[in-house]
Scaffold this motif. Sequence first.
Motif: not given
Lengths: 296, 107
Positions: A39, A43, A58, A61, A247, B21-27, B30-31, B55, B57-59, B62
């Motif tokens: 973050g 990346e 994930l 990544r 999801t 920031t560590q669990f978002c599947p998109e690079a 979340i910054l 996208k 996903c709402a991960q 959670w």
Amino acid sequence: MSLDYVKFSPGFERFMPKEYRDMVEHGPFGKKVTVSQMGSFKEILEEHPMCAGCAMTLFIRLAIISFPNPEDTITVGTAGCGRLAISQAAIPFVYGNYGDQNGVASGLSRGLRLRFGDQPKDVVVMVGDGGMADIGFSGTLHSWFRKEKFTTIMLDNEVYGNTGGQESGMTNQGAVLKMAPLGKKFEKMDMLGMAKIAGCAYVATVVPNNPRRVESVIKKAVLIAREVGPTYIQAYTSCNIEYAIPTDKVMEDAKTVEDDRYKFSEYFTDEAKQFLADRYGYKEFLPKPAAAVTQA
Amino acid sequence: MYLVADINVEICAATSCKLCTQFCPEANTILYNNEAGKEKGLKYGSAYVAVDRCKGCAQCVWVCDNMAKHHAIKMVMIDQLPNAALTDNVIYGEKSTTALLTSPVVG
């Protein structure tokens, strides 16, 4: 294969897209980055066409962030979901034709060793369970028996997710899928056991609900593969489409599966432990001081 | 219209867990901005979402609700967000990022 390939060609700086400029100026090349810094740097992985909330993405990544030397790494993949994301990264990606990935990686890793000698160049194979345990099975096992020095990572989603939900060798017994309506007939293949028998120097299972653990596992696997022998990581990366996981519940599912049947495990050969301790200073594998041994 | 994640700066800047920031599947979606809470007198920085990459996903929701137990992230319709970060407006620094917030829906 050096830091030079992520630099601007002279005169082209201002024409490059923002993502490229960010990568050159704030990317992880030549620096040590960890998952706790995520973050705050650009990346290597870019935007990709994988489904929303995909646990495989994930894992990919986290894996790409964990490479010890991303500028000296080549990834190899094959058909399947994973390559859609792995190919969208700023490190070279080689597409092994279906089932060929470990053969391609064998040649690549031998060639790089001839060309660069002692300078470590890492080859990492990242393929799905179908590409490795079914279609590329013989190639994978033979590369292990030949003791080819590269890392193999299985992105185990327990289904052919890319083609509509057929059962794969890694699907659990009894699982009913869209294209396997009668349920899987035989047990999940024991690839971990086969990796150990075939002589892998390091074998691990991991679930991406613990980013630091993923990082430590990938680092160890890539470092051991530099000199000791083949390494294998099996990662549970659920398919939320074919297994109908909402999801926002993907990580809950990962936790349940980890507690149930995908417990974290690591297997080292003695040589691998010795190598990590001697070369990279891993404290847990250093021999205990004589005093501590006598007291115990 | 579609849903994107929205992070409450007040709650986030009081905790600094950085789990989302560590669990978002998109690079780079979340910054983290180390300075976000400073002007409001809060202790830490805050995470924020580059909404053009989200996208939905709402991960992260959670993870924030169940792992971090902070309840700082909600899913919001993108046209209901007055201001949001876009990838083009993100500026990378040495150890942090900042983003100019603009309306996410143009026109």
